[in-house]
Structures are given as C-alpha cells and as structure tokens.
Design a protein around this motif. Structure first.
Motif, short mmCIF file in Angstrom:
data_model
loop_
_atom_site.label_atom_id
_atom_site.label_comp_id
_atom_site.label_asym_id
_atom_site.label_seq_id
_atom_site.Cartn_x
_atom_site.Cartn_y
_atom_site.Cartn_z
N LEU A 92 -46.77 6.44 -44.78
CA LEU A 92 -45.99 7.23 -43.95
C LEU A 92 -46.88 7.68 -42.97
O LEU A 92 -46.25 8.64 -41.93
CB LEU A 92 -45.49 8.36 -44.79
N HIS A 93 -48.16 8.11 -42.73
CA HIS A 93 -49.07 7.91 -42.32
C HIS A 93 -48.63 7.56 -40.91
O HIS A 93 -49.40 8.04 -39.47
CB HIS A 93 -50.37 8.27 -42.75
N GLY A 94 -48.79 6.43 -40.98
CA GLY A 94 -48.72 5.15 -39.86
C GLY A 94 -46.91 4.94 -38.93
O GLY A 94 -46.04 5.84 -39.66
N LYS A 95 -47.51 4.78 -38.03
CA LYS A 95 -46.22 4.61 -36.78
C LYS A 95 -45.66 3.77 -37.24
O LYS A 95 -46.16 2.38 -37.62
CB LYS A 95 -46.37 4.62 -35.50
N ARG A 96 -44.40 3.95 -37.40
CA ARG A 96 -43.09 2.32 -37.25
C ARG A 96 -42.12 3.39 -37.25
O ARG A 96 -41.60 3.93 -37.46
CB ARG A 96 -43.69 1.76 -39.08
N ARG A 97 -41.51 1.69 -36.33
CA ARG A 97 -40.10 1.76 -35.80
C ARG A 97 -39.16 1.10 -36.36
O ARG A 97 -39.35 -0.54 -35.81
CB ARG A 97 -40.87 1.44 -34.43
N PHE A 98 -38.38 0.97 -37.08
CA PHE A 98 -37.03 0.59 -37.54
C PHE A 98 -36.19 0.74 -36.78
O PHE A 98 -35.28 1.29 -36.50
CB PHE A 98 -36.25 1.33 -39.10
N VAL A 99 -35.68 -1.52 -36.19
CA VAL A 99 -33.94 -0.75 -36.06
C VAL A 99 -33.08 -1.68 -36.95
O VAL A 99 -33.48 -2.72 -37.80
CB VAL A 99 -34.64 -2.12 -35.03
N VAL A 100 -31.92 -0.87 -36.74
CA VAL A 100 -31.03 -1.00 -38.08
C VAL A 100 -29.71 -1.32 -36.79
O VAL A 100 -28.75 -0.33 -35.71
CB VAL A 100 -30.70 0.16 -38.62
N TYR A 101 -28.82 -2.10 -36.73
CA TYR A 101 -27.82 -2.48 -36.56
C TYR A 101 -26.45 -2.30 -37.31
O TYR A 101 -26.57 -2.78 -38.43
CB TYR A 101 -27.78 -4.28 -36.58
N ALA A 102 -26.08 -1.29 -36.96
CA ALA A 102 -24.61 -0.86 -37.31
C ALA A 102 -23.12 -0.38 -37.04
O ALA A 102 -23.14 -0.53 -35.70
CB ALA A 102 -24.89 0.61 -38.11
N PRO A 103 -21.99 -1.05 -37.57
CA PRO A 103 -20.94 -0.49 -37.15
C PRO A 103 -21.04 0.88 -36.74
O PRO A 103 -21.43 1.55 -37.37
CB PRO A 103 -19.61 -0.84 -38.34
N GLU A 104 -19.94 1.45 -35.50
CA GLU A 104 -19.57 2.85 -35.48
C GLU A 104 -19.15 4.07 -36.17
O GLU A 104 -20.29 4.26 -36.21
CB GLU A 104 -18.37 3.06 -34.17
N PRO A 105 -18.70 3.82 -36.95
CA PRO A 105 -18.32 4.25 -38.30
C PRO A 105 -19.86 4.46 -39.04
O PRO A 105 -20.33 5.49 -39.34
CB PRO A 105 -17.38 3.58 -40.03
N ASP A 118 -36.49 15.81 -42.17
CA ASP A 118 -38.38 16.33 -41.79
C ASP A 118 -39.26 15.39 -42.42
O ASP A 118 -40.01 15.56 -42.22
CB ASP A 118 -38.47 17.39 -41.96
N SER A 119 -38.99 14.49 -43.99
CA SER A 119 -39.80 13.63 -44.49
C SER A 119 -40.09 12.73 -43.53
O SER A 119 -40.88 11.77 -44.30
CB SER A 119 -38.82 13.38 -46.28
N LEU A 120 -39.69 12.19 -42.39
CA LEU A 120 -39.53 10.52 -41.91
C LEU A 120 -41.06 10.81 -41.55
O LEU A 120 -41.68 9.34 -41.28
CB LEU A 120 -38.92 10.52 -40.68
N GLY A 121 -41.65 11.31 -41.20
CA GLY A 121 -42.97 11.63 -40.50
C GLY A 121 -43.09 10.59 -39.40
O GLY A 121 -42.27 10.84 -38.40
N ASN A 122 -44.23 9.55 -38.90
CA ASN A 122 -44.33 9.41 -37.95
C ASN A 122 -43.52 7.74 -38.03
O ASN A 122 -43.55 7.28 -37.13
CB ASN A 122 -45.55 8.74 -37.74
N ARG A 123 -41.88 7.42 -39.01
CA ARG A 123 -41.49 7.21 -39.18
C ARG A 123 -40.04 7.08 -38.16
O ARG A 123 -39.72 8.43 -38.24
CB ARG A 123 -41.33 6.37 -40.41
N GLU A 124 -39.52 5.48 -36.90
CA GLU A 124 -38.89 6.49 -36.17
C GLU A 124 -37.36 5.08 -36.56
O GLU A 124 -37.81 3.98 -36.83
CB GLU A 124 -38.62 6.46 -34.65
N ILE A 125 -36.17 5.58 -37.20
CA ILE A 125 -35.42 4.66 -37.38
C ILE A 125 -34.33 4.76 -36.08
O ILE A 125 -33.47 5.87 -35.60
CB ILE A 125 -34.34 5.68 -38.55
#
Length: 303
Positions: A92-105, A118-125
């Motif tokens: 979690l100390h390194g940066k990472r960007r996650f891409v998720v495809y999802a329907p509107e609901p 608040d626990s995501l750290g440097n992770r981005e979803i």
C-alpha cells in the motif's frame, strides 16, 4: 535449430499478435514499436522455417502452424505470467491506479464507499461505465486497460475468471405524492399507470422484462431513458411509475421523495459478478482489489 537456442521472448510477441491478429495492437500491448514486433516475428519465422501469418485484406491471418503453436504454448505462457504476478510484491506504500468497469447501479453504490475509505493509502480506484459490447469489455481486460469488470451477464470464456460480487433485485418506484399508488401495487395497477422505462444497451431489452420470470404485457410508456438516476428523477416529479434496482432505490428514495414497492410479478435476482483475466486471478494486486470491493458491498449482502 536446438530448442534451447530459441529466444522464448519471440513466442510472447507471436502469441500477442496471434490473439489480436494485428501488429499495431500487439505493439501497443507489449509497449514496443511496430517495426520491433514485425522484426521479432520475422526472426521467429526464420528460426522455424515456416510462415506464421499471411496477408488477409488489410490485416493478417494466422496459418495452420500458427494455430497449432498457439494452442500448445498459450496455456504455458499464461501460467508463467500468473505465477510471476502472484509472487510480485504488493504494498500500500506504492502508488497504484486500478481501473474498474461497472454498470451505473454499481458505480452509484461503490463511489461513496471508495471516497470514504481512508485505508486506501496511495491506491486509487477509478470507475468507468461498462461497455455496450462484451467483446470490447474483454479487450479492455486483455489489453490491461482495466483491472476488473463488474457485470450481471454470465461470461463463459475460459480465459476469464469470475466470482460472485453481490445480489440485488428489482423494485417498483412511485412518487410519494402519487394520487393512486400508495404502499403497494397490484399487477392491474401496474398496467394501468404510465411508465418511465430504461433499456439495457447490450441486451437491447427493458430492465423490467429482463429481470422478471413472467412475460410482461405492453405498457403505457411516457418516457424512455438510459440512466437510472434520470428515471428516478422523472418518477419523483410525475405520476409515472418505474422499475429500478432495490439498492439504488434505497440510496435515493428519501432525497428524491419516492416510494419503494414490491414487484407484482415473479422477479429474477440481479447477480453481479467480478470479472478479470485468468492471468490476474492470483496476483496480489488483483486479489487485494477484489477483496476491497467485496468489503464495500458486504452491508448489502446482509440486508
């Protein structure tokens, strides 16, 4: 040539070109130049002494030998990639960007949870709307342009791993001030009222028809829209009724002033699934992402 003298990296290039039947796309996936990919293919063909691809219109097509080689080496290369991914460090100390495809609901359910975590750290979803084409969705996962897809469709491709995300259901909604509908609705009332409808793009069918066991008769459609939020806002400000997923109705019923009513028909569950490429199934990063998203919807499962 002795098999030990083969450059195995050439097979990785070959398999990528084989999958997409395009040197341009293969170069993008492998982060190489097009001349670099073409050169690797020429070296492999020279070592094998056989053609692997032939011209087909403006593109290329694999030869019989290419089909045979791909059939035998693809499982092995996928296993190698999966093994490497599973042992790579994930912190979690390194940066990472996650891409998720999802329907509107699902986007409407997940975004508040992600922003409050608040626990995501440097992770981005980051959430993107799901694509109208199943093939396009697979391409995003194949090209590593997405880490996960969330969908209620049942995918059967052997190259992809899926697991249960959460189960939702449909409900009928009406304005709190509706002059005829209060607290419940019968099938007779359902057909007598005007409707705001939503059509599922990929399935090309109305949401109400897709998630009911019974064949629904024609309805009096006042508005057809392509957004659940638009549907709910229109229902809240009119005498028309609509059908949406229960999780979204609960999120917005108080703010929009809408009633949540049981469907007067036998409905089908909305089973959302997490989907990723097989090579990512055991990677620490993808496992972390799936566990994180599952934790966000754990409350929905208990309701």
């Amino acid at each position: 040539m002795n098999p030990s003298e083969f450059d195995l990296n050439l097979f990785r290039v070959f398999l990528t070109v084989y999958r997409y039947q395009s040197i341009t796309v293969a170069a993008e996936v492998l982060q190489l130049t097009q001349p670099g990919v073409s050169g690797a293919l020429k070296r492999l063909q020279s070592q094998l002494g056989e053609k692997l691809f032939v011209r087909d219109g403006r593109g290329i097509a694999p030869t019989h030998l290419a089909h045979e080689i791909a059939r035998q080496i693809e499982p092995a290369l996928d296993t190698i990639e999966t093994t490497i991914s599973s042992v790579q460090d994930f912190s979690l100390h390194g940066k990472r960007r996650f891409v998720v495809y999802a329907p509107e609901p699902v986007m409407l359910v997940l975004l508040p949870k992600i922003e409050a975590d608040d626990s995501l750290g440097n992770r981005e979803i980051v959430l993107y709307p799901t694509l109208a084409s199943e093939e396009a969705l697979f391409d995003r996962l194949n090209l590593r342009q997405a880490d996960l897809a969330i969908d209620f469709a049942q995918f059967s491709s052997p190259s992809y791993f899926s697991e249960q995300f959460f189960t939702d259901q449909i409900c009928v909604i009406a304005s709190h001030s509706h002059p005829r509908i209060q607290g419940s609705i019968t099938s007779e009332q359902y057909y007598q009222e005007k409707h705001v409808t939503l059509k599922l793009r990929r399935e090309d069918v109305f949401l109400a028809d897709y998630f009911t066991e019974e064949h629904l008769k024609g309805r009096k459609v006042s508005v057809e829209c392509d957004s659940l939020l638009a549907l709910m806002a229109l229902v809240a400000s009119s005498e028309s009724i609509g059908m949406v997923s229960l999780s979204i109705a609960k999120l917005f019923s108080e703010r929009l002033g809408i009633q949540i009513l049981n469907v007067p028909f036998r409905s089908l569950p909305i089973n959302y699934m997490l989907l990723t490429h097989n090579r990512e199934q055991n990677s620490k990063a993808n496992c972390w992402l799936r566990e994180k998203l599952l934790s966000y919807v754990s409350e929905l499962q208990r309701q």
